[in-house]
Design an enzyme around this catalytic site. Structure first.
Site, PDB file in Angstrom:
ATOM      1  N   GLU A 184      17.326  12.778  -1.680  1.00  0.00           N
ATOM      2  CA  GLU A 184      18.351  12.728  -2.713  1.00  0.00           C
ATOM      3  C   GLU A 184      19.298  13.922  -2.651  1.00  0.00           C
ATOM      4  O   GLU A 184      20.490  13.805  -2.893  1.00  0.00           O
ATOM      5  CB  GLU A 184      17.655  12.724  -4.071  1.00  0.00           C
ATOM      6  CG  GLU A 184      18.344  11.812  -5.033  1.00  0.00           C
ATOM      7  CD  GLU A 184      17.647  11.861  -6.372  1.00  0.00           C
ATOM      8  OE1 GLU A 184      18.336  11.668  -7.352  1.00  0.00           O
ATOM      9  OE2 GLU A 184      16.436  12.115  -6.411  1.00  0.00           O
ATOM     10  N   ASP A 185      18.748  15.089  -2.320  1.00  0.00           N
ATOM     11  CA  ASP A 185      19.536  16.317  -2.414  1.00  0.00           C
ATOM     12  C   ASP A 185      20.216  16.742  -1.105  1.00  0.00           C
ATOM     13  O   ASP A 185      20.995  17.670  -1.105  1.00  0.00           O
ATOM     14  CB  ASP A 185      18.648  17.479  -2.882  1.00  0.00           C
ATOM     15  CG  ASP A 185      18.135  17.242  -4.302  1.00  0.00           C
ATOM     16  OD1 ASP A 185      18.737  16.415  -4.996  1.00  0.00           O
ATOM     17  OD2 ASP A 185      17.137  17.860  -4.690  1.00  0.00           O
ATOM     18  N   HIS A 195       9.295  23.943  -7.142  1.00  0.00           N
ATOM     19  CA  HIS A 195       9.027  22.669  -7.838  1.00  0.00           C
ATOM     20  C   HIS A 195       8.255  21.682  -6.945  1.00  0.00           C
ATOM     21  O   HIS A 195       7.172  21.241  -7.310  1.00  0.00           O
ATOM     22  CB  HIS A 195      10.328  22.075  -8.382  1.00  0.00           C
ATOM     23  CG  HIS A 195      10.172  20.672  -8.887  1.00  0.00           C
ATOM     24  ND1 HIS A 195       9.383  20.355  -9.979  1.00  0.00           N
ATOM     25  CD2 HIS A 195      10.672  19.492  -8.434  1.00  0.00           C
ATOM     26  CE1 HIS A 195       9.416  19.036 -10.173  1.00  0.00           C
ATOM     27  NE2 HIS A 195      10.191  18.496  -9.247  1.00  0.00           N
ATOM     28  N   HIS A 251       9.737  15.103  -1.857  1.00  0.00           N
ATOM     29  CA  HIS A 251      10.178  14.029  -2.758  1.00  0.00           C
ATOM     30  C   HIS A 251      11.640  14.110  -3.202  1.00  0.00           C
ATOM     31  O   HIS A 251      12.230  13.113  -3.583  1.00  0.00           O
ATOM     32  CB  HIS A 251       9.228  13.871  -3.965  1.00  0.00           C
ATOM     33  CG  HIS A 251       9.390  14.895  -5.041  1.00  0.00           C
ATOM     34  ND1 HIS A 251       8.738  16.098  -5.035  1.00  0.00           N
ATOM     35  CD2 HIS A 251      10.131  14.896  -6.179  1.00  0.00           C
ATOM     36  CE1 HIS A 251       9.057  16.781  -6.122  1.00  0.00           C
ATOM     37  NE2 HIS A 251       9.902  16.075  -6.828  1.00  0.00           N
ATOM     38  N   ASP A 252      12.250  15.308  -3.164  1.00  0.00           N
ATOM     39  CA  ASP A 252      13.657  15.394  -3.576  1.00  0.00           C
ATOM     40  C   ASP A 252      14.619  15.550  -2.398  1.00  0.00           C
ATOM     41  O   ASP A 252      15.826  15.644  -2.572  1.00  0.00           O
ATOM     42  CB  ASP A 252      13.857  16.592  -4.519  1.00  0.00           C
ATOM     43  CG  ASP A 252      13.332  16.297  -5.919  1.00  0.00           C
ATOM     44  OD1 ASP A 252      13.355  15.119  -6.313  1.00  0.00           O
ATOM     45  OD2 ASP A 252      12.883  17.235  -6.598  1.00  0.00           O
ATOM     46  N   ASP A 270       5.226  14.978 -10.846  1.00  0.00           N
ATOM     47  CA  ASP A 270       6.587  15.493 -10.981  1.00  0.00           C
ATOM     48  C   ASP A 270       6.930  15.668 -12.471  1.00  0.00           C
ATOM     49  O   ASP A 270       7.441  16.690 -12.910  1.00  0.00           O
ATOM     50  CB  ASP A 270       7.539  14.494 -10.301  1.00  0.00           C
ATOM     51  CG  ASP A 270       9.014  14.892 -10.424  1.00  0.00           C
ATOM     52  OD1 ASP A 270       9.317  16.052 -10.134  1.00  0.00           O
ATOM     53  OD2 ASP A 270       9.825  14.028 -10.780  1.00  0.00           O
TER      54      ASP A 270
END
Length: 740
Positions: free
Chosen positions: A98-99, A69, A94-95, A160
């Site tokens: 957060e993850d 992704h 980008h994630d 995204d």
């Protein structure tokens, strides 16, 4: 033994996945290569490895490794938006914050402040996926705040979202509807405004694919069916133009591309025509390779060549070369008549203009030469967004609505008395112009002179108008002004002024009421206020004060009798709920007919009036605060807004097989008028299919009639059969269902 086999299979899978991931990564580098500087490849590799490590055990809904992704988002950022190294790194990461355990400070240390700022912006707004209404709108406002810091945040967010839409097939149905609606509500207009036309069109088409699948399939099938005929047509059409362009020594490419499925459907609905009647199903694009200083002259020269061969439609010339749209779009459009008698849209532009049209904002920076100080229209728009965010006092949902209104509009170009160009949204009025100049001028605007003639505040501006605003110290905004304006700046300024004015009036009314109660020797207590509100049928105490201050309620009418118990008034109108139930009784919708949510128990629901769904329609349920569940069609425009803003209240709904009940549906008919036609139509309705008709209105003008018939049918199949039979009646040209 079996265990060993299993491990081997797992290892082979892992190996295949590793190769797949590397293939995507190498493709990304191949696209990035032309603009990579000294250390860039190393930084991208580091970002890729960081992301790979962070997401190593994660999978997407489709089952594929999660890392694909961020790689896809980075690929879109480079290939389709034209962004550079910083954006690739941010897209890959980008994630991550957060993850995983990684913090923004770690990103800043490893990848520098620009990447950290972009990722912080993206992390802040990741909640746009959160369910909930004002929460989501608040996130949206945050997203726009990051737009004013660094537009790359929004561009990566769009990349995204585009990848999420492309892979929406693996999501459950309610999520598909929610994400597709949110995309149509927000991201497609945003892509449009940032000049990303290719992405905007794809998002719209994907929205249609998931919310109105049948229509999407139908139109795409028809486009495929007509492809070879279209290609031949394009070849024949462009042959003489190509020859002439070569003769003049132009370097060029010519593309013929079909319009997007969504824009074809929009045209079919707006003009009330069939697919076959859409005359400009495709546009021919002539792209010239010329130096910047010759661009305008070259475009007009090519226009002259095209119109030497084909007759232009004078009403369809659009010159965005001399006055670009405010999202930076530049192009010359003309519609010409081809030899077989078909209209064709021809777009003439240069390579630079084409790149700006496809890639929008990112391409602007690429073409910004050293030493140019003038801001592009797009930057001016972003500055406007900044102002809007700073001056906005409305709640987040209201703000989001206002902002959306300004995303999709065309522009009108007008001038100040000194000849300065002002670009306003289409349908803007003299009052919008006044607020655009300055808030104070707007608040005191009496009227305007347009091209030396006096006009009212509500006068709608036209291209080329020269506008002078007339003001007065005594002027004050009133509620009606909100109907005269379309720009956010004007609306929020008027609302602020009205709020302030109302606050003052409420205080004034409060004093007047106190004086009156003192005269009557009645206590200024809550229970007495309640009696007053009940007697004068006023919903709240603020309204009571306001009506007294504005004279809508005369204090002299407040007498002792009001406070005695005999004055209790009974409500005279049917409660909205009972009214709805009455309508439902007539329409025959009952709760055995729908399966709502996971359970099949009977749930209190009713059918939305905005789209009038009937059995057979693709529907969803929406939980309201006070009316139970309301059923909408999935392609209902109101439904799109609800799914986008209140995704947590969406419930699955589908019709059961009971068909003996009747539902109200509207049919629109067009045809050539003849004696006895209405009689033939009503026969078809009542005799052949046992359909009850509730109302029929037919207007005839110059031998052409248009009629609207409201009928009761069992379901969509029943309605389709009725429409088919009606279309066979002699003289009838089109028959279709309409929503209202």
């Amino acid at each position: 033994m079996g265990g060993a086999d299993f491990t081997q299979v797992a290892m082979i899978d892992r190996e295949a996945e590793r190769k797949e991931i590397l293939r995507h990564y190498r493709r990304l580098l191949r696209y990035a290569k032309p603009f990579l500087k000294d250390n860039d490849a190393k930084i991208i590799k580091k970002a890729f490895n960081t992301s790979l490590e962070a997401h190593k055990d994660m999978r997407r809904k489709s089952g594929e490794p999660y890392i694909l992704h961020p790689l896809a988002v980075a690929q879109i950022a480079v290939e389709e938006i034209g962004l550079g190294t910083t954006s690739i790194v941010a897209a890959l990461l980008h994630d991550v914050v957060e993850d995983t355990e990684l913090e923004i400070s770690d990103i800043e240390r490893e990848f520098g402040p620009s990447v950290a700022r972009i990722i912080e912006g993206l992390t802040k707004i990741s909640g746009v996926f959160d369910y909930g209404s004002s929460q989501q709108a608040e996130n949206f406002r945050k997203m726009l705040l990051t737009l004013s810091d660094d537009v790359r945040v929004i561009l990566i967010k769009l990349a995204d979202r585009l990848h999420n839409m492309r892979t929406l097939g693996s999501m459950p149905r309610h999520k598909q509807l929610k994400i597709a609606s949110e995309t149509m509500y927000l991201y497609a207009p945003l892509a449009h405004r940032l000049g990303l036309y290719a992405i905007k069109s794809e998002l719209e088409d994907l929205y249609l694919k998931y919310t109105d699948t049948d229509t999407y399939k139908d139109i795409s099938y028809k486009i495929r069916q007509t492809r070879s005929a279209r290609n031949k047509f394009i070849k024949d059409f462009t042959a003489p133009i190509e020859e002439e362009l070569r003769k003049y020594g132009f370097k060029f490419t010519i593309k013929g591309r079909p319009k997007s499925i969504y824009s074809i459907l929009k045209k079919i609905k707006k003009q009330n025509i069939t697919f076959e009647e859409v005359y400009d199903l495709f546009a021919i694009r002539i792209i010239l390779d010329v130096p910047p200083e010759n661009e305008k002259a070259a475009c007009w020269q090519v226009y002259s060549i095209v119109t030497d061969f084909y007759q232009p439609n004078p009403d369809r010339l659009r010159d965005w070369v001399n006055t670009p749209k405010s999202n930076g779009y530049e192009s010359l459009h003309t519609t010409v008549m081809s030899k077989p008698g078909q209209w064709v849209e021809v777009q003439i532009r240069t390579k630079r203009m084409d790149e700006i049209a496809e890639r929008g904002y990112a391409a602007h920076w690429k073409y910004k030469t050293e030493g140019t100080v003038s801001e592009s229209a797009l930057e001016l728009w972003i500055n406007k967004v900044r102002d809007m965010l700073e001056s906005n006092t409305a709640n987040a949902l209201e703000f989001m609505d206002e902002f959306r209104k300004n995303l999709f509009v065309e522009e009108v170009y007008v001038f100040t008395p000194k000849g300065e160009l002002i670009i306003l949204p289409d349908r803007a009025t003299a009052l919008d112009f006044a607020f655009d100049i300055h808030t104070q001028i707007g608040l005191q605007c009496l009227g305007a002179k347009v091209n030396q003639k006096l006009v009212p505040l509500s006068y709608r501006l036209h291209n080329g108008d020269q506008v002078e605003i007339l003001t007065s110290q005594k002027q004050k905004p009133n509620d009606e002004w909100l109907q005269y304006v379309v720009t956010s700046k004007a609306r929020s300024s008027i609302k602020d002024a009205l709020r302030e004015e109302r606050k003052n009036k409420v205080e004034e009314g409060k004093d007047l009421l106190r004086q009156r109660l003192a005269q009557l020797k009645v206590a200024d207590s809550q229970s007495n206020l309640n009696k007053l509100m009940a007697f004068f049928n006023v919903p709240n105490v603020q309204d009571l004060y306001y009506r007294i201050a504005t004279g809508h309620l005369d204090v002299k009418d407040i007498k002792e009798i009001v406070f005695s118990s005999a004055a209790e008034k009974s409500p005279s109108i049917l409660e909205p709920k009972t009214f709805d139930k009455e309508v439902q009784k007539i329409r025959g919708v009952n709760s055995d007919m729908l399966v709502i949510g996971e359970k099949t128990s009977n749930i209190d629901y009713h059918v939305a009036e905005c789209c009038n769904p009937i059995p057979g329609d693709d529907v969803f349920g929406f939980e309201t605060e006070d009316e139970g569940i309301v059923i909408h069609r999935t392609n209902c425009p109101k439904g799109m807004e609800l799914m986008s803003n209140y995704g947590n209240r969406i419930v699955k709904a589908k019709w059961t097989e009971q068909k003996e009940l009747a539902f109200l549906a509207g049919i629109r008919i067009k045809g050539t008028d003849r004696f006895g036609l209405v009689n033939d139509l009503t026969k078809v309705i009542s005799n052949s299919l046992k359909v009850n008709m509730r109302s029929i209105t037919i207007d005839s003008d110059d031998g052409i009639f248009e009629g609207k018939i409201m009928v009761f049918v069992n379901d969509t199949g029943h309605l389709d059969r009725l429409i088919q039979r009606m279309s066979k009646v002699n003289g009838v040209l089109t028959v279709e269902r309409f929503d209202k």
